[in-house]
Design a protein around this motif. Structure first.
Motif, short mmCIF file in Angstrom:
data_model
loop_
_atom_site.label_atom_id
_atom_site.label_comp_id
_atom_site.label_asym_id
_atom_site.label_seq_id
_atom_site.Cartn_x
_atom_site.Cartn_y
_atom_site.Cartn_z
N HIS A 1 2.71 -3.28 -8.74
CA HIS A 1 2.15 -4.24 -7.79
C HIS A 1 1.95 -3.27 -6.45
N SER A 2 1.99 -2.17 -6.55
CA SER A 2 1.70 -1.50 -5.08
C SER A 2 0.27 -0.71 -5.39
N ILE A 3 -1.07 -0.63 -4.45
CA ILE A 3 -1.61 0.05 -4.33
C ILE A 3 -2.55 1.49 -3.69
N ASN A 4 -2.84 2.53 -4.34
CA ASN A 4 -2.66 3.26 -3.93
C ASN A 4 -4.65 3.49 -3.79
N ILE A 5 -4.83 4.21 -2.12
CA ILE A 5 -6.54 3.94 -2.32
C ILE A 5 -6.68 5.60 -1.91
N MET A 6 -8.29 5.36 -2.00
CA MET A 6 -8.70 7.16 -1.45
C MET A 6 -10.40 6.80 -0.95
N ILE A 7 -10.22 7.69 -0.69
CA ILE A 7 -11.38 7.91 -0.16
C ILE A 7 -12.10 9.48 -0.39
N GLU A 8 -13.76 9.21 -1.16
CA GLU A 8 -13.73 11.28 -1.89
C GLU A 8 -14.67 10.46 -0.61
N ILE A 9 -14.73 11.90 -0.22
CA ILE A 9 -16.14 12.54 0.67
C ILE A 9 -17.10 13.91 0.26
N ILE B 1 0.66 -1.13 0.00
CA ILE B 1 0.32 0.00 0.33
C ILE B 1 0.34 1.20 0.01
N LEU B 2 0.80 2.20 -1.52
CA LEU B 2 1.67 2.71 -1.40
C LEU B 2 0.43 4.23 -0.07
N ALA B 3 -0.45 4.38 -0.15
CA ALA B 3 -0.79 5.58 0.75
C ALA B 3 -2.32 4.89 0.37
N VAL B 4 -3.02 5.91 1.52
CA VAL B 4 -4.85 6.25 1.83
C VAL B 4 -4.61 7.51 1.57
N ALA B 5 -5.46 7.90 0.71
CA ALA B 5 -5.43 9.33 0.24
C ALA B 5 -7.16 9.95 1.30
N ILE B 6 -7.08 10.76 2.26
CA ILE B 6 -8.92 11.54 2.18
C ILE B 6 -9.20 12.46 1.11
N GLU B 7 -9.98 12.86 0.82
CA GLU B 7 -10.34 13.86 0.60
C GLU B 7 -12.05 14.42 0.33
N GLY B 8 -11.72 15.80 0.16
CA GLY B 8 -13.32 15.88 0.83
C GLY B 8 -13.80 16.56 2.21
N ASN B 9 -13.25 15.78 3.29
CA ASN B 9 -13.21 16.33 4.62
C ASN B 9 -12.85 17.18 4.88
N GLN B 10 -14.41 18.27 5.85
CA GLN B 10 -14.39 18.92 6.77
C GLN B 10 -14.91 19.54 7.73
N HIS B 11 -15.39 18.48 8.14
CA HIS B 11 -16.29 18.38 9.59
C HIS B 11 -15.65 17.74 10.56
N PHE B 12 -14.84 16.22 10.00
CA PHE B 12 -13.63 15.12 10.26
C PHE B 12 -12.70 15.55 10.15
N SER B 13 -11.72 15.82 11.36
CA SER B 13 -10.63 15.93 10.35
C SER B 13 -9.79 14.16 10.20
N THR B 14 -8.86 14.73 9.26
CA THR B 14 -8.47 13.28 8.48
C THR B 14 -7.70 12.26 9.52
N ASP B 15 -7.32 12.73 10.66
CA ASP B 15 -6.83 11.55 12.14
C ASP B 15 -8.31 10.89 12.59
N ASP B 16 -9.35 11.37 12.76
CA ASP B 16 -10.50 11.33 13.16
C ASP B 16 -10.99 10.23 12.57
N ILE B 17 -10.67 10.26 10.91
CA ILE B 17 -11.74 9.39 9.89
C ILE B 17 -10.12 7.72 10.02
N ARG B 18 -9.15 8.47 9.80
CA ARG B 18 -7.97 7.68 9.81
C ARG B 18 -8.30 6.47 11.39
N ALA B 19 -8.51 7.11 11.93
CA ALA B 19 -8.82 6.45 13.27
C ALA B 19 -10.16 5.72 13.65
N ARG B 20 -10.59 5.56 12.37
CA ARG B 20 -11.81 4.33 12.47
C ARG B 20 -11.96 3.81 11.47
N MET B 21 -10.66 3.69 10.62
CA MET B 21 -10.93 2.94 9.04
C MET B 21 -9.76 1.74 9.55
#
Length: 721
Positions: free
Chosen positions: A211-219, A143-163
């Protein structure tokens, strides 16, 4: 099998031991792959010799072999993944579930393109079967990266902690599967829905690059909507203004499912508190399209009000009725509240006097009145407990305690405890009065004799004390103490610090009064992850009430625990100050502060930071604790820590330049009694100190100074704070 059964000729027979032996045999056969092994025991009693002959009959059950051609998976892991072992049988559904679990495991290990098949192969032996799960693992991905975009109400760290999906980090391996990504999408949607957002859209995508994975969460965050109107129907006994005040919800508040549920619960509890035990409150929520808000309605079915009538007690053979009535908190002619009745049951269990507590409602004898029956079963009042522990200085130590926890059936207790190690002996007796002077106070009378050997002194102490405890809440207590102590330091002459502690030799009589405030808001006393612990103690010893020494003592400990990514940050601050006054110029070592060891400054041996001790102390500890996910051992964790501070001769001597500094790391293994702990402390600034206190004992050519050791290793039980 005989070893597993754990019986041999001449042993005393017991049914519980026999059942445990049968379970051990079944476990042995299960480890060998036999499902549903039956073990029966036939006993033949010989009255002439008062002995029992035992025949153990074993029916091994079906032998099942599970293999994974194409990829090696350990037998232990296969038993976790393939449910036939847990269920004890083989059928098509369980085999398919095992295949799905293995596929999910392969994806979590980075083999996202893995293919897993299944084959049931009848074995040539009777009652045997082989299950093959052929695996084509494909190429392992990272896994190269786990990106989260579009979030404003919740911080990226808050979302990552639940994933569940994550990129690999130190001590935490990467984790990914398409199912886990879909579950994370649903989790994020729930987060926004619970925060009152309508129309939030969450998409989870992943792409492969070499052979690497980029993961994107779009909100795409929706909008938070207000509560436009609140409607209450069905109430007649309680007015609408009263209910609105109780629910603490009003028009214009932002809508979330949580605040509406809290309001419904508050209304229900309001009815319960007034005796409406059958009250029901339904809530409904709908869009108000005209105002783009929410319309909340509470539909109430009140029922009839009831009061508590008579309260009967049954089953108590030892405990007095008045103790049960008092501790239940239930009284006649008060509103019948089912939550208060449940709390009364909990309170009775909490006394430790009973093994069973039931509170039941009797048939209604009078209108709007409910009689109660409290059924209890007394616990054994006399307990014998023993334990063994380990501490870095005392080494192995053992404790034996015998106690009576229900003297005369009045919840009074008395205990006798003996503790011993190579460097400590303690004998102690404590009496507890649960309701001192018929007030909500705990009273204690305690006496102990202790012989202790510390690195800097050896002392014998005889102590008697009286204590009063006031519990303000489950987390806040106040303690008042008065005590008289005899301290024998005659043998300080043989200690290495005899020259420095000349004035502290002898026998001292110390009488003191003191108070302590304790606040404990930790979520778990043994292994806290949130909350705080604070204790402040002030004591005064004076000739005015029989002491040979005059001094005051002030001590404060404050620890708090903060969840951080992948772990917990534990912080502790300790401050202490003992102050001689009124003709007393020095205090014996038993009234000094010492530092060094596994719970204070881990770059020093026990009490070795300042061997002669001091009248002032300041210590700060910072520790990051995290599960050690990279090693597949449940309950194993790691820690990084930093300790600073020191012990000082007086309060005015405290200076940052004299603080010690220790960094280090450690391992933690969680047990039901707390963590087993190994810490490696590194003294970041080892200083020079005198090799001996008496220069006349220095050998010719021997250096006058020695440098403090840089590394210390501690093995002990329990967290440092």
């Amino acid at each position: 099998m005989l070893d597993a059964f754990n019986f041999k000729s001449g042993d005393e027979y017991s049914a519980s031991r026999a059942e445990k032996g049968q379970a051990n045999i079944r476990a042995k056969f299960s480890e060998l792959g036999f499902l549903n092994t039956k073990v029966t025991e036939n006993r033949m009693y010989q009255s002439s010799t008062n002995t029992v002959d035992i025949d153990v009959v074993i029916e091994p059950g079906q032998f099942t072999l599970v293999e994974t051609p194409g990829f090696k998976i350990s037998n232990k892991k296969l038993r976790e993944l393939v449910p036939v072992f847990e269920e004890g049988s083989v059928d098509e559904d369980l085999v398919e579930e095992g295949r799905a679990q293995i596929l999910r495991y392969m994806q979590q290990e980075g083999y996202f393109e893995a293919m897993v098949g299944k084959d049931l192969i009848p074995a040539p032996l009777d009652n045997a079967i082989q299950i093959n799960y052929p695996i084509e693992p494909g190429v392992k991905h990272e896994i190269l990266a786990v990106a989260i975009e579009g979030n404003q109400h919740f911080s990226t760290d808050d979302i990552r902690a639940r994933m569940k999906v994550r990129k690999g980090q130190l001590l935490n391996p990467s984790f990914f599967s398409p199912e886990a990504l879909n579950e994370d999408v649903r989790t994020i949607e729930t987060m926004y829905r619970n925060a009152g957002f309508e129309g939030t859209v969450v998409k989870g995508n992943y792409a492969e690059v070499d052979h690497s994975i980029n993961i994107m969460i779009e909100i795409q965050e929706g909008r938070q909507v207000p509560i436009d109107s609140i409607v209450i129907v069905g109430n007649s006994a309680i007015s609408e203004p009263e209910l609105r005040k109780a629910m603490q919800l009003k028009e214009g508040d932002l809508y979330t499912p949580l605040v509406v549920d809290r309001a419904r619960a508050a209304v229900t509890q309001y009815y319960y508190a007034r005796g409406y035990a059958d009250a029901r409150v339904e809530r409904s929520v709908m869009d108000d399209e005209s105002n783009h808000g929410m319309r909340v309605a509470f539909v109430i079915t009140e029922g009839e009000p009831y009061q508590i009538g008579r309260i009967f007690v049954e089953g108590n053979r030892l405990t007095k009725d008045k103790i049960i009535h008092r501790n239940s908190g239930l009284y006649p002619n008060t509103p019948y509240n089912p939550e208060v009745v449940l709390e009364g049951q909990r309170r009775l269990y909490a006394t430790g006097l009973f093994t069973r507590v039931d509170i039941v409602t009797l048939s209604e004898m009078e209108p709007h009145t409910r009689d109660l029956l409290i059924q209890v079963e007394d616990a054994k009042p006399i307990l014998l407990t023993y334990s063994i522990g380990y501490q870095e200085y005392e080494r192995v130590r053992g404790t034996v305690e015998i106690s009576h926890n229900n003297l005369w059936g009045l919840d009074r207790s008395i205990s006798f405890r003996v503790r011993g190690s190579l460097r400590e002996r303690l004998a102690q007796s404590t009496f507890r009065e649960p309701r001192l002077f018929n007030h909500d106070l705990d009273g204690f009378a305690s006496a102990f004799f202790e012989h202790t050997q510390r690195p800097s002194f050896t002392a014998n102490r005889l102590d008697f004390s009286l204590q009063t405890l006031k519990r303000f809440s489950p987390s806040q207590n106040f303690l008042f103490t008065m005590g008289y102590q005899t301290v024998d330091l005659e043998d300080i002459r043989v200690n290495p610090l005899a020259e420095k502690l000349k004035t502290e030799r002898g026998i001292f009589q110390i009488a003191r009064f003191g108070t302590s405030y304790v606040q404990d808001r930790r979520n778990d006393p043994l292994n806290p992850t949130t909350g705080s612990f604070n204790t402040t103690t002030f004591q005064i010893a004076s000739r005015a009430f029989g002491s040979e020494l005059n001094f005051t003592s002030l001590y404060n400990l404050y620890s708090f625990y903060t969840p951080v990514p992948r772990g917990v940050l534990a912080t502790s601050v300790r401050l202490g100050w003992n102050h001689p006054f009124g003709g007393t110029t020095s205090l014996p070592p038993t009234e000094r502060y010492f530092a060094g060891g596994s719970t204070t400054l881990r770059g020093f041996s026990f009490d070795d930071a300042v061997p002669e001790g001091g009248y002032a102390m300041t210590i700060g500890n910072f520790e990051y604790r995290t599960p050690l996910g990279i090693i597949p051992i449940k309950g194993l964790g790691a820690a990084l820590f930093y300790d600073t501070g020191n012990v000082f001769s007086t309060l005015s001597d405290i200076h940052l330049s004299q603080f010690t500094h220790t960094a280090g790391f450690g391992l933690r293994y969680q047990t039901p009694l707390g963590p087993v702990r190994i810490d490696v402390g590194i003294n970041l600034n080892p200083k020079l100190r005198f090799r001996v206190q008496d220069l006349s004992t220095l050998n010719p050519g021997e250096p006058l100074y020695r440098r403090e050791e840089r590394f210390k290793v501690f093995f002990t039980l329990g967290n440092p704070f």
